[in-house]
Motif scaffolding. Structure first.
Motif, mmCIF file in Angstrom:
data_model
loop_
_atom_site.group_PDB
_atom_site.id
_atom_site.type_symbol
_atom_site.label_atom_id
_atom_site.label_comp_id
_atom_site.label_asym_id
_atom_site.label_seq_id
_atom_site.Cartn_x
_atom_site.Cartn_y
_atom_site.Cartn_z
ATOM 1 N N ALA A 2 -41.529 7.620 -60.984
ATOM 2 C CA ALA A 2 -40.821 6.687 -61.856
ATOM 3 C C ALA A 2 -41.002 7.060 -63.325
ATOM 4 O O ALA A 2 -40.079 6.929 -64.131
ATOM 5 C CB ALA A 2 -41.315 5.266 -61.607
ATOM 6 N N ALA A 3 -42.193 7.547 -63.676
ATOM 7 C CA ALA A 3 -42.416 7.987 -65.055
ATOM 8 C C ALA A 3 -41.546 9.191 -65.405
ATOM 9 O O ALA A 3 -41.062 9.318 -66.538
ATOM 10 C CB ALA A 3 -43.890 8.317 -65.260
ATOM 11 N N ALA A 4 -41.330 10.081 -64.439
ATOM 12 C CA ALA A 4 -40.432 11.215 -64.678
ATOM 13 C C ALA A 4 -39.006 10.731 -64.939
ATOM 14 O O ALA A 4 -38.307 11.274 -65.806
ATOM 15 C CB ALA A 4 -40.466 12.167 -63.483
ATOM 16 N N MET A 5 -38.562 9.718 -64.200
ATOM 17 C CA MET A 5 -37.249 9.126 -64.476
ATOM 18 C C MET A 5 -37.193 8.562 -65.887
ATOM 19 O O MET A 5 -36.203 8.737 -66.607
ATOM 20 C CB MET A 5 -36.955 8.016 -63.471
ATOM 21 C CG MET A 5 -36.826 8.467 -62.042
ATOM 22 S SD MET A 5 -36.475 7.071 -60.953
ATOM 23 C CE MET A 5 -36.556 7.879 -59.362
ATOM 24 N N GLY A 6 -38.266 7.885 -66.294
ATOM 25 C CA GLY A 6 -38.300 7.349 -67.649
ATOM 26 C C GLY A 6 -38.223 8.435 -68.700
ATOM 27 O O GLY A 6 -37.560 8.263 -69.730
#
Length: 311
Positions: A282-286
């Motif tokens: 999810a952090a990579a998506m952010g």
């Protein structure tokens, strides 16, 4: 006769002069710190932590260990068709809300700028949606779209236009229905900004253009829009970024359904983090979304700088 040594002697500097120059700098930093510390703690710090988290396999659970995996999350993200589909939906949502929002707000601002009776009341009513929290707006519009007793379906039934439909659950109607709510909720902010720009336009320019024989459209194009253009560009860029990052409104209305038709990138990242516990992914998506927003900001700033140089 003055000696050479005396002529070349460097001028004496009053004691404490350097300290007096450094004192205002220290005072300025002391005054800026109360505003700078919250930004560093609440914005810059979490952003850097999120970037660091994107290069790990962090998952939910106290007993789960976190490992450094490099760019593996980003490699998986490139092949994640569901994420890129949500990205496409996010762009459709952002443009679909921003463009009608600006056009309707421009018309409303032009109307509220006229000398009308009870203009103060109309201006107060125009900003009511802006004063309402997004969660309240979403709940209110869920009642409007209710398939059994909603105001919209009841009105269509009374007008003989059919028995209505389930607007938020239909595959073809969910996204347009949510876009309508986004336009309604965000229009007051754009209206206020454009109205402020209109009020800063000198009336003498309109009067001079009218004396020269310019019609209403030509006065708007040459006088009103020329003065309003910087404000319009700024508020449009901000709205585009804000709408692309929308979360609460769409989450309350549809939670990303039906079938992912309203799953914006923020909703997708939220589900990966807090429903499936994939914090690193999810952090990579952010990080990808921050990069896209940074590019949009860079394009906007470059356009403003070039426009300022050419003026």
């Amino acid at each position: 006769m003055t000696s050479v040594t005396e002529v070349r002697r460097p001028p004496t500097r009053a004691p404490g002069r350097g300290r007096q120059r450094r004192a205002p700098d220290r005072a300025a930093w002391f005054l800026v710190l109360p505003a700078l510390i919250p930004i560093l703690v609440l914005s810059v710090g979490p952003l850097l932590y999120g970037v660091l988290l994107a290069f790990t396999d962090s998952q939910s659970g106290r007993t789960v260990s976190t490992r450094w995996i490099g760019g593996l999350n980003f490699r998986d993200l490139l092949h994640d068709t569901l994420f890129w589909e949500s990205f496409r939906i996010g762009l459709v949502w952002a443009v679909g809300v921003t463009v009608p929002q600006f056009l309707l707000a421009l018309g409303l601002a032009l109307l509220l700028n006229q000398d009308l009776r009870l203009r103060w009341l109309a201006r107060a009513l125009a900003i009511v949606p802006w004063a309402m929290p997004e969660v309240v707006v979403g709940m209110m519009w869920r009642i409007v779209y209710n398939p059994d007793a909603g105001i919209l379906n009841e009105t269509l039934h009374d007008l003989g236009l059919g028995d209505g439909r389930d607007w938020l659950s239909g595959l073809g109607t969910a996204l347009p229905a949510v876009i309508v709510v986004g336009v309604w909720a965000g229009m007051p902010q754009t209206t206020v900004a454009l109205l402020a720009g209109l009020q800063n336009t000198p009336r003498e320019l309109h009067e001079a253009a009218a004396v020269d024989g310019a019609g209403a459209w030509r006065r708007f194009r040459t006088v009103t829009w020329a003065a309003l253009r910087p404000v319009a560009l700024a508020i449009t860029a901000l709205n585009l970024i804000w709408n692309f990052n929308s979360f609460a409104l769409v989450y309350v209305l549809t939670s990303g359904g039906p079938g992912g038709r309203t799953r914006l990138p923020m909703l997708f990242a939220y589900e990966e983090a807090f429903r499936y516990g994939q914090f690193g992914y999810a952090a990579a998506m952010g990080c990808v979304m921050v990069a896209v927003i940074s590019v949009l900001l860079a394009v906007f700033l470059v356009g403003r700088i070039r426009g300022g140089d050419g003026s």
